[in-house]
Each structure stands twice: as structure tokens, then as C-alpha cells.
Design a protein around this motif. Sequence first.
Motif, mmCIF file in Angstrom:
data_model
loop_
_atom_site.group_PDB
_atom_site.id
_atom_site.type_symbol
_atom_site.label_atom_id
_atom_site.label_comp_id
_atom_site.label_asym_id
_atom_site.label_seq_id
_atom_site.Cartn_x
_atom_site.Cartn_y
_atom_site.Cartn_z
ATOM 1 N N GLY A 152 -3.527 6.969 1.356
ATOM 2 C CA GLY A 152 -2.664 6.010 2.027
ATOM 3 C C GLY A 152 -2.439 6.288 3.490
ATOM 4 O O GLY A 152 -1.717 5.543 4.156
ATOM 5 N N ARG A 197 -3.743 -7.876 -9.535
ATOM 6 C CA ARG A 197 -4.336 -7.593 -8.231
ATOM 7 C C ARG A 197 -5.789 -8.044 -8.179
ATOM 8 O O ARG A 197 -6.497 -8.043 -9.181
ATOM 9 N N PHE A 239 2.215 2.037 -3.496
ATOM 10 C CA PHE A 239 1.258 2.690 -4.367
ATOM 11 C C PHE A 239 1.025 4.130 -3.948
ATOM 12 O O PHE A 239 0.798 4.998 -4.774
ATOM 13 N N ARG A 240 1.092 4.391 -2.660
ATOM 14 C CA ARG A 240 0.933 5.774 -2.211
ATOM 15 C C ARG A 240 2.072 6.634 -2.737
ATOM 16 O O ARG A 240 1.880 7.749 -3.209
ATOM 17 N N GLN A 253 0.826 -1.203 0.000
ATOM 18 C CA GLN A 253 0.000 0.000 0.000
ATOM 19 C C GLN A 253 0.862 1.255 0.000
ATOM 20 O O GLN A 253 0.575 2.225 -0.704
ATOM 21 N N GLN A 289 -8.204 -1.068 -2.256
ATOM 22 C CA GLN A 289 -7.413 -0.554 -1.140
ATOM 23 C C GLN A 289 -6.179 0.218 -1.596
ATOM 24 O O GLN A 289 -5.657 1.051 -0.848
ATOM 25 N N GLN A 290 -5.713 -0.008 -2.804
ATOM 26 C CA GLN A 290 -4.461 0.581 -3.276
ATOM 27 C C GLN A 290 -4.668 1.677 -4.319
ATOM 28 O O GLN A 290 -3.702 2.173 -4.895
ATOM 29 N N THR A 291 -5.919 2.053 -4.560
ATOM 30 C CA THR A 291 -6.254 3.040 -5.583
ATOM 31 C C THR A 291 -7.096 4.144 -4.971
ATOM 32 O O THR A 291 -7.935 3.887 -4.098
ATOM 33 N N GLN A 317 -7.724 -5.709 -3.501
ATOM 34 C CA GLN A 317 -6.433 -5.029 -3.522
ATOM 35 C C GLN A 317 -6.502 -3.725 -4.314
ATOM 36 O O GLN A 317 -5.967 -2.698 -3.891
#
Length: 398
Positions: A134, A31, A5-6, A2, A38-40, A35
Motif C-alpha cells: 500500500g 470488486r 485494505f492496507r 486502498q 490494486q488492493q491485494t 480493484q
Amino acid sequence: MQLRFRRLALLCSAALVTACASTTDNTATPRTAQQIAQQTIIVDTHIDVPYRLHKDWEDVTIATKRGEFDYPRAQAGGLNAPFMSIYIPASYERSGGGYQLANHLIDGMEALVGRAPDKFAMAYSTDDVLAQFGTGKVSLALGMENGTPIAGKLENLQHFYQRGIRYITLSHSESNHIADSSYDLRRRWNGLSPFGKELVVAMNNIGMMIDISHVSDDAFYQTVALSKVPVIASHSSLRSYTPGFERNMDDNMIKALAKNGGVVQINFGSSFVTQMANQYGALRKAAAKQAGVADDDAFETEFRKKHPYPFATLDTVLDHIDHVVKLVGIDYVGIGSDYDGVGDSLPVGLKDVASYPNLIDGLLKRGYSEADIEKILSGNLLRVWRTVEQYAAQYKAG
């Protein structure tokens, strides 16, 4: 993962945030929907929490018994950048008091952040959204639904911009001093009022997005012709699935919106996405009239027992996204769920803000790439928002 990606997101401009997906390892395992959620960055441009809490307060910093939004569900669904709707009922155009109500609702969102600064933060710009991504905080952006509080004064536009409003839905369920409404048969202005045309220009110059959800077709075309920057439909769906429902957009409007560079944010409400649900209210009213009784809550409850509401499904919402993509391309569609604003009419599989992974899973199953999904979730809207910001900065710089 995470944090990785942030860092990628923070390196991107808002206009290019989705392009950063290409910097990831293309050989990595794809993904999952959870995922991706949570990561976008997920930007939902229309959630009616402020008015919901005004009418029926709950503590949305914890799990709530009512409504479709609270912090735990937002976290579960990956929602990190909702636009909170500063909704002003159309009646305030006649009665007055819209300016006061708008300020009161904004106060409520600021108070929410003040009570739970570890969970919520205000977002006044695309940079704020990126910087807060994030952190575990939900970034609260503000959009005003119904321009009634402007009250014909450009100084009020300045006031609400300073208070954090970043889009205005020009009208709502009735025509106002700015624009005709799609719901109002009385076309007072045949589109935009003289002040409405002045307001469009002023919104461009100050850096506030223009929302054409709710306006009449004439008002839409006049707005697109006047605006120097892309406009948004913050919570609208497609008329091809609901013939005769002017509140939604037809194909020609979608093409005009895409030519303008704007984005249509798909409304999840069943009556916006299926013809059966769209006609349900009229059928209920006709039944009440035939029975010679009032069409009140009690009658609606009994009517629903005998005639269950025809809820839409996740697939019907995906059909709307597909239609926009096939018609004008991936760059002009996003999500504006209308959570907390459409009552008990949400589709199966999209009942609250914990449901975004279901939407993402449906998009994956329909063959959308992760980069395209990121555009739908936030990239397209952030591109428009950043363009509006940049235009205003240039205007102010002379």
C-alpha cells in the motif's frame, strides 16, 4: 479504499492474510478485477529481471522498451511483491564463478532500490511484504535459481541468507552437486546428493524456502520426505497437460506437495501449459536437421514465419489452476509467471506484469471467490513463507 485494505493486511499474520477478506462488508458491491489487483498483495515467485538486466541493461524504474517488467507496468498490474530470480546458468557448475555472479545479481537489485527508494524496497520477510503493502513501493524478494553458488559449503548458505535469498531452486537445467535435474538424462545422484540432503535440513533450520522446480522426480520426493516444513515449486505447471515433460508436476507429485503443505506456483510460459507449444522446439529442430542447416536465430525466425508459434491463452493457464484446485484444494496453488525468463512464449492475455488483472478477471468468471483469489495471488505462498520463518525461529531458540 486502498488504505483500508492496507490496514487490514497489516493486522493479519502472513499465514492469515487472506482470511482478512472475510472482515470486509460482504454486502458491498463485488470488486472488479482491477480493484482486486490494486488492493491485494500479489506475490509472483519467479521473475527473471536480474539476469535480464545483467545481459541487457535497462532502467526498469521507468517504462522500458524490452522485457516484461518495469515499475509502471508493475503498478498497472498491481504487482507489489515479486521474487526476483538470482539465476545462475547450469554451465557455472562446471566453469565456476557462480558465487560471484549470484552476488553481482543481488548487488543489482540492491542498487535498483538505492536508485529509486520511492519505487522499490527489499523484502526479507513476510513482515516486510505486509509493511510495504500500500506504499506504492514494489517489494523485491530474492530467490536463487540453481543452487550452484552454494558450492558445497553451508557457510555459503548462511552468506546468501544474509544477503536476502529466501528460496533456492536446488538445480536447474543440468544436475549439480545438490540434486538431479528434470532436464538431465544423467541421473548422477538418483535424486539428492548426500550434500543435497544435508542442505535441505540446513535450509529448514535457517529459514529458507526449498524450491523443487527443475529437479527430477526422485529429488522431489526425497526433498518432501526430508523437509520439516512446506516446500514450493516456484515456477512449474502440470504434466497432465504436457505428457512426458518432467519439468512439470504430475498429479501424484501435486498430492504429495499438498500433503507437505506446499504450493505449486503456475508458470505462464506457453511451453509449460500446452502440449503444442511444448513440442514446438522439437519440431523446429527436426526441420533444421532435415534442411541440413543450423538451428540458429535466423532459422527460428524463418520457421516462425511459416509455422507460427502456438501461443497458449489465458484460459489454458486458468485450466492449470483449476486442475490443482479440483485435485487438492484452493490452498496449494499460486503464480510463478517466469516473466523475463521464457522469451517470446507468453500466452495471449498474459504478456507482461500489467496483465494480472486479466488473470483475476478470468478467475472471477470461473466462479472463484475474492477470498480464494487472494489465496492464489499471495495468501498460499505467504502461509508457506511464514511457516518456514516460524520453524527457523523455533530452531534457533532451541
